[in-house]
Design a protein around this motif. Structure first.
Motif, PDB file in Angstrom:
ATOM      1  N   UNK A  40      -0.204  -8.645  15.570  1.00  0.00           N
ATOM      2  CA  UNK A  40       0.802  -7.854  15.563  1.00  0.00           C
ATOM      3  C   UNK A  40       1.001  -6.776  14.682  1.00  0.00           C
ATOM      4  N   UNK A  41       1.947  -5.750  14.965  1.00  0.00           N
ATOM      5  CA  UNK A  41       2.144  -4.812  13.918  1.00  0.00           C
ATOM      6  C   UNK A  41       3.434  -4.391  14.254  1.00  0.00           C
ATOM      7  N   UNK A  42       4.137  -3.574  13.319  1.00  0.00           N
ATOM      8  CA  UNK A  42       5.311  -3.067  13.407  1.00  0.00           C
ATOM      9  C   UNK A  42       5.476  -1.985  12.439  1.00  0.00           C
ATOM     10  N   UNK A  43       5.786  -0.690  12.617  1.00  0.00           N
ATOM     11  CA  UNK A  43       6.027   0.262  11.808  1.00  0.00           C
ATOM     12  C   UNK A  43       7.534   1.309  12.171  1.00  0.00           C
ATOM     13  N   UNK A  44       8.580   1.067  11.758  1.00  0.00           N
ATOM     14  CA  UNK A  44       9.802   2.038  12.041  1.00  0.00           C
ATOM     15  C   UNK A  44       9.760   3.181  10.994  1.00  0.00           C
ATOM     16  N   UNK A  45       8.987   3.305   9.912  1.00  0.00           N
ATOM     17  CA  UNK A  45       8.982   4.436   8.870  1.00  0.00           C
ATOM     18  C   UNK A  45       9.704   3.649   7.493  1.00  0.00           C
ATOM     19  N   UNK A  46      10.298   2.810   7.647  1.00  0.00           N
ATOM     20  CA  UNK A  46      10.961   2.089   6.655  1.00  0.00           C
ATOM     21  C   UNK A  46      10.424   0.505   6.427  1.00  0.00           C
ATOM     22  N   UNK A  48       7.121  -1.900   7.589  1.00  0.00           N
ATOM     23  CA  UNK A  48       5.810  -1.913   7.755  1.00  0.00           C
ATOM     24  C   UNK A  48       5.306  -3.292   7.946  1.00  0.00           C
ATOM     25  N   UNK A  49       4.770  -3.836   9.070  1.00  0.00           N
ATOM     26  CA  UNK A  49       4.069  -5.204   9.170  1.00  0.00           C
ATOM     27  C   UNK A  49       2.817  -5.095   9.840  1.00  0.00           C
ATOM     28  N   UNK A 147     -10.767  -8.182  10.499  1.00  0.00           N
ATOM     29  CA  UNK A 147     -10.063  -7.155  11.492  1.00  0.00           C
ATOM     30  C   UNK A 147      -8.688  -7.114  11.349  1.00  0.00           C
ATOM     31  N   UNK A 148      -7.888  -5.885  11.052  1.00  0.00           N
ATOM     32  CA  UNK A 148      -6.590  -5.781  10.829  1.00  0.00           C
ATOM     33  C   UNK A 148      -6.039  -4.809  11.708  1.00  0.00           C
ATOM     34  N   UNK A 149      -4.831  -5.043  12.125  1.00  0.00           N
ATOM     35  CA  UNK A 149      -3.925  -3.884  12.638  1.00  0.00           C
ATOM     36  C   UNK A 149      -3.639  -2.945  11.757  1.00  0.00           C
ATOM     37  N   UNK A 150      -3.781  -1.718  11.990  1.00  0.00           N
ATOM     38  CA  UNK A 150      -3.468  -0.641  11.008  1.00  0.00           C
ATOM     39  C   UNK A 150      -2.150   0.033  11.629  1.00  0.00           C
ATOM     40  N   UNK A 151      -1.175  -0.688  11.470  1.00  0.00           N
ATOM     41  CA  UNK A 151       0.063   0.101  11.771  1.00  0.00           C
ATOM     42  C   UNK A 151       0.813   1.125  10.989  1.00  0.00           C
ATOM     43  N   UNK A 152      -0.040   1.214   9.865  1.00  0.00           N
ATOM     44  CA  UNK A 152       0.430   2.555   9.183  1.00  0.00           C
ATOM     45  C   UNK A 152       0.115   3.923   9.574  1.00  0.00           C
ATOM     46  N   UNK A 153      -0.641   3.886  10.661  1.00  0.00           N
ATOM     47  CA  UNK A 153      -0.985   5.392  11.335  1.00  0.00           C
ATOM     48  C   UNK A 153      -0.143   5.738  12.121  1.00  0.00           C
ATOM     49  N   UNK A 154       0.924   4.757  12.817  1.00  0.00           N
ATOM     50  CA  UNK A 154       1.716   5.280  13.757  1.00  0.00           C
ATOM     51  C   UNK A 154       2.953   4.943  13.460  1.00  0.00           C
TER      52      UNK A 154
END
Length: 266
Positions: A40-46, A48-49, A147-154
């Motif tokens: 799972x991943x989340x990134x709203x700009x403020x 990041x998970x 293996x990591x979800x890289x949510x930082x890119x989107x």
């Protein structure tokens, strides 16, 4: 990270409201009704998970070795649709298991990890088959896979309560090698004469044939008494073996020389 059962069965069902036992669109193409991993991943700009997992490899990755990474992945949007927005993974290796380092998993700044590949998984509503050939740039064996979800890119621009999953299935790391080859110069000799056998494509070799019994080294000088086939087993930097053979012909034909007489008549 999560482990999910397909067909909405078992203790780890498909997340959210996406379960469809009749069609079971969660099956990857070649294996059905097993389990798969979900990051799972989340990134709203403020906010990041990012989730990740690690596992020990059955065979370590060898420095300088070439490998094919082959797996299926699927982007799942929970609660809201992010049509056509891809997801990113980071696939790494390490010589030792790392302790958990929190939600924000960034292998690029974790010096204990060696990044192998950073795939982008297209969000097309189905399973994506990813294949890439990589080289192990580590100076030591890599015994663990990360293996990591890289949510930082989107930036998803979604509510914090909504996450995206990258589902991963049928993950394989396949060592590659150029294969062993063997040459000889010459390949035909007279009785009692020698030739040199040369093997390439590996880092170690074992020879058999004729008087060679488990001989080692990349070259062998042989003096066969009759036509003989020699076989060499080469082991490459990844630990894979391949076999090559060559036949040395022993013939009296090599003794025949052309002659002329002068004069030709008397």
């Amino acid at each position: 990270p999560d482990v999910f059962n397909r067909a909405c069965t078992g203790p780890n069902p498909i997340p959210g409201g996406f379960c469809n036992p009749a069609a079971d669109v969660w099956d990857a193409p070649t294996i059905t009704n097993n389990v798969y991993a979900g990051l799972a991943g989340a990134n709203t700009g403020s906010f990041l998970f990012e989730e990740s997992f690690q596992t020990q490899l059955s065979t370590p990755l060898i420095p300088g070795g070439t490998y094919t990474i082959d797996f299926y992945a699927r982007v799942s949007d929970e609660g809201i649709s992010f049509s056509n927005i891809p997801a990113n993974l980071i696939i790494c290796g390490s010589n030792a298991m790392l302790a958990p380092i929190g939600n924000d998993f960034d292998p690029l700044v974790t010096t204990a990890l060696v990044v192998l590949v950073n795939p982008t998984i297209n969000n097309n509503g189905g399973w994506v088959h990813f294949v890439s050939t990589v080289q192990c740039t580590s100076a030591v064996n890599l015994n663990f896979l990360y293996i990591a979800y890289d949510a930082s890119q989107t930036i998803h621009q979604d509510p914090i309560s909504s996450y995206r999953y990258v589902l991963i299935d049928e993950f394989n790391i396949i060592p590659q090698g150029s294969g062993t080859t063997v040459t000889a110069s010459p390949t035909m000799v007279c009785p009692g004469n020698s030739t040199i056998l040369t093997a390439t494509g590996g880092v170690s070799y074992v020879w058999n044939g004729g008087t060679l019994i488990n001989a080692t080294g990349n070259t062998q000088t042989v003096t066969p008494s009759s036509t003989t086939t020699y076989t060499v087993i080469g082991t490459d930097v990844s630990g894979c073996t391949s076999t090559a053979s060559i036949t040395i012909v022993v013939s009296n034909a090599a003794l025949i020389v052309s002659t002329t007489a002068s004069p030709t008549t008397v």
